[in-house]
Design a protein around this motif. Structure first.
Motif, PDB file in Angstrom:
ATOM      1  N   ILE A 141       3.036  -7.178  -6.528  1.00  0.00           N
ATOM      2  CA  ILE A 141       2.698  -8.521  -6.043  1.00  0.00           C
ATOM      3  C   ILE A 141       1.190  -8.749  -5.973  1.00  0.00           C
ATOM      4  CG2 ILE A 141       2.809 -10.055  -4.030  1.00  0.00           C
ATOM      5  CD1 ILE A 141       5.671  -8.987  -3.572  1.00  0.00           C
ATOM      6  N   PRO A 142       0.409  -7.917  -5.259  1.00  0.00           N
ATOM      7  CA  PRO A 142      -1.032  -8.193  -5.216  1.00  0.00           C
ATOM      8  C   PRO A 142      -1.708  -8.043  -6.572  1.00  0.00           C
ATOM      9  CG  PRO A 142      -0.543  -6.100  -4.154  1.00  0.00           C
ATOM     10  CD  PRO A 142       0.771  -6.764  -4.409  1.00  0.00           C
ATOM     11  N   LEU A 143      -1.201  -7.143  -7.408  1.00  0.00           N
ATOM     12  CA  LEU A 143      -1.811  -6.932  -8.722  1.00  0.00           C
ATOM     13  C   LEU A 143      -1.692  -8.173  -9.597  1.00  0.00           C
ATOM     14  CD1 LEU A 143      -3.100  -5.015 -10.830  1.00  0.00           C
ATOM     15  CD2 LEU A 143      -0.764  -4.367 -11.484  1.00  0.00           C
ATOM     16  N   VAL A 144      -0.481  -8.737  -9.722  1.00  0.00           N
ATOM     17  CA  VAL A 144      -0.313  -9.874 -10.633  1.00  0.00           C
ATOM     18  C   VAL A 144      -1.040 -11.109 -10.127  1.00  0.00           C
ATOM     19  CG1 VAL A 144       1.845  -9.024 -11.598  1.00  0.00           C
ATOM     20  CG2 VAL A 144       1.906 -10.556  -9.612  1.00  0.00           C
ATOM     21  N   GLY A 298      -8.868  -6.644   7.386  1.00  0.00           N
ATOM     22  CA  GLY A 298      -8.853  -7.921   8.096  1.00  0.00           C
ATOM     23  C   GLY A 298      -7.573  -8.685   7.861  1.00  0.00           C
ATOM     24  N   GLU A 299      -7.683  -9.982   7.596  1.00  0.00           N
ATOM     25  CA  GLU A 299      -6.549 -10.908   7.498  1.00  0.00           C
ATOM     26  C   GLU A 299      -5.354 -10.263   6.767  1.00  0.00           C
ATOM     27  OE1 GLU A 299      -3.851 -13.285   7.592  1.00  0.00           O
ATOM     28  OE2 GLU A 299      -5.652 -14.196   8.496  1.00  0.00           O
ATOM     29  N   PRO A 300      -4.241 -10.020   7.484  1.00  0.00           N
ATOM     30  CA  PRO A 300      -3.129  -9.296   6.873  1.00  0.00           C
ATOM     31  C   PRO A 300      -2.360 -10.085   5.825  1.00  0.00           C
ATOM     32  CG  PRO A 300      -2.524 -10.036   9.068  1.00  0.00           C
ATOM     33  CD  PRO A 300      -3.973 -10.344   8.905  1.00  0.00           C
ATOM     34  N   ASP A 301      -2.584 -11.400   5.768  1.00  0.00           N
ATOM     35  CA  ASP A 301      -1.861 -12.218   4.796  1.00  0.00           C
ATOM     36  C   ASP A 301      -2.699 -12.531   3.558  1.00  0.00           C
ATOM     37  OD1 ASP A 301       0.274 -12.140   6.494  1.00  0.00           O
ATOM     38  OD2 ASP A 301      -0.050 -14.135   7.338  1.00  0.00           O
ATOM     39  N   HIS A 302      -3.794 -11.786   3.385  1.00  0.00           N
ATOM     40  CA  HIS A 302      -4.631 -11.934   2.194  1.00  0.00           C
ATOM     41  C   HIS A 302      -4.605 -10.660   1.360  1.00  0.00           C
ATOM     42  CE1 HIS A 302      -7.512 -15.480   3.247  1.00  0.00           C
ATOM     43  NE2 HIS A 302      -6.270 -15.756   3.578  1.00  0.00           N
ATOM     44  N   ILE A 329       2.501  -8.975   2.619  1.00  0.00           N
ATOM     45  CA  ILE A 329       2.292  -9.500   1.262  1.00  0.00           C
ATOM     46  C   ILE A 329       3.275  -8.886   0.278  1.00  0.00           C
ATOM     47  CG2 ILE A 329       0.693  -9.459  -0.699  1.00  0.00           C
ATOM     48  CD1 ILE A 329      -1.552  -9.909   1.300  1.00  0.00           C
ATOM     49  N   GLY A 330       3.501  -7.580   0.408  1.00  0.00           N
ATOM     50  CA  GLY A 330       4.354  -6.889  -0.547  1.00  0.00           C
ATOM     51  C   GLY A 330       5.836  -7.044  -0.309  1.00  0.00           C
TER      52      GLY A 330
END
Length: 348
Positions: A141-144, A298-302, A329-330
């Motif tokens: 998810i964060p990679l794409v 920091g911000e856990p939703d970023h 996020i994941g």
């Protein structure tokens, strides 16, 4: 309070409600104001009967065996692949739109694999034929979310990734095992450490092996990142190769990512494009060389990005270091954002 009587609001079920992702789903439904006409909770027989608070209302956890989904509009599944394989299709057949957070249906051609910031438009065609929307792997998810802007601007020839994945990838049991093993190792260096979730034991160790071994020599976790990235980005020949490593960190996965583009990359433009992405924090935007860590991001939703380096010997190639909360996020946050997209556009 997000509990409402509006008949347009969905009736929600969470399968796997007592796990790390399930708990986070409950918290996000409240904190993000996801309007609903009720939330039912389901889990294994071991957890059935427990009481969990949802939006200030006490809710008894039901046994997933025999759970009736006929009065459910939206069902989140996060109880493991085998559970989803058994119950997700019956839930969809009973009328629920299923958002599944396992590997069970990600490569099913009738099931969209969605990261809302990247490919939410695949949902505009309406309810999937399978009745299921798949949530990608926690490292994909964060990679794409970063690869898409690179592909659109410079094209991508190759991506090489090393992941540093936290114990929470194995849920609350994984976290407990890491903590127990760490305490035991500190008190008795010669003690035999618990190694149920992680083999060998994860405390004070790194383990370059996640999920099962495939005939190729890669693990299933590594294959997931390749095939899921291709499906999400709509790039069937995208070259992604990965080494996935478990590290003794409680929560948040990190990744070292090498990307070779098809054209030379200007670092300042790259930093600007990454910083402009929704819910992405670039840590060296003002201080080149800055970086996030699981403890300090920091911000856990970023998605947090740093160590952005264009290779002097190859101006088409560059490195990124990224950190993202894998439980949010994941997993849970991506699932809730899928639900928000579906509900905001009346697609349920």
């Amino acid at each position: 309070m997000t509990y409402v009587s509006d008949p347009a609001a969905p009736r929600i079920a969470i399968a796997g409600a007592t796990g790390a992702v399930g708990n986070t789903l409950i918290e996000l439904i409240s904190s993000r104001g996801l309007r609903h006409r009720g939330v039912r909770l389901a889990a294994s027989a071991r957890s059935a009967g427990r009481t969990v608070e949802v939006d200030g209302r006490a809710q008894v956890v039901e046994d997933l065996d025999g759970f009736d989904f006929t009065d459910v509009d939206l069902a989140f599944f996060s109880a493991g692949t085998s559970v989803s394989e058994k119950w997700a299709r019956p839930a969809a057949a009973q009328g629920a739109l299923v958002i599944d957070n396992t590997n069970a249906f990600r490569m099913d051609p009738d099931t969209p694999l969605v990261v809302p910031q990247v490919n939410a438009d695949v949902l505009l065609a309406g309810r999937p034929a399978s009745g299921i929307i798949a949530n990608p792997n926690c490292s994909t998810i964060p990679l794409v979310r970063l690869l898409q802007t690179v592909e659109q601007r410079w094209g991508i020839r190759q991506v090489v990734v090393s992941t540093y994945q936290a114990a929470s990838g194995q849920g609350q049991h994984g976290i407990a095992e890491l903590r127990e093993g760490s305490a035991l190792a500190l008190s008795d260096p010669d003690a035999e450490l618990p190694a149920d979730r992680f083999k060998p034991a994860l405390a004070f160790n790194v383990v370059p092996f996640i999920d099962k071994l495939l005939d190729t020599g890669f693990t299933m976790e590594e294959q997931k990142m390749l095939q899921e990235s291709r499906k999400i980005l709509g790039l069937p020949h995208l070259d992604v190769t990965t080494t996935c490593v478990r590290v003794p960190v409680v929560n948040s996965h990190s990744e070292a990512v090498w990307i070779e583009a098809t054209e030379p990359v200007d670092r300042a433009e790259l930093v600007g494009r990454l910083a402009a992405l929704p819910e992405v924090t670039v840590h060296d935007k003002d201080t080149p060389g800055g970086f996030p860590t699981p403890r300090t991001a920091g911000e856990p939703d970023h998605v947090h990005v740093g160590r952005i380096r264009v290779a002097p010997h190859n101006p088409r190639g560059f490195w990124l270091w990224l950190v993202a909360d894998n439980v949010r996020i994941g997993a849970a946050l991506n699932a809730v954002q899928i639900a928000e997209y579906v509900l905001d556009r009346g697609l349920l």
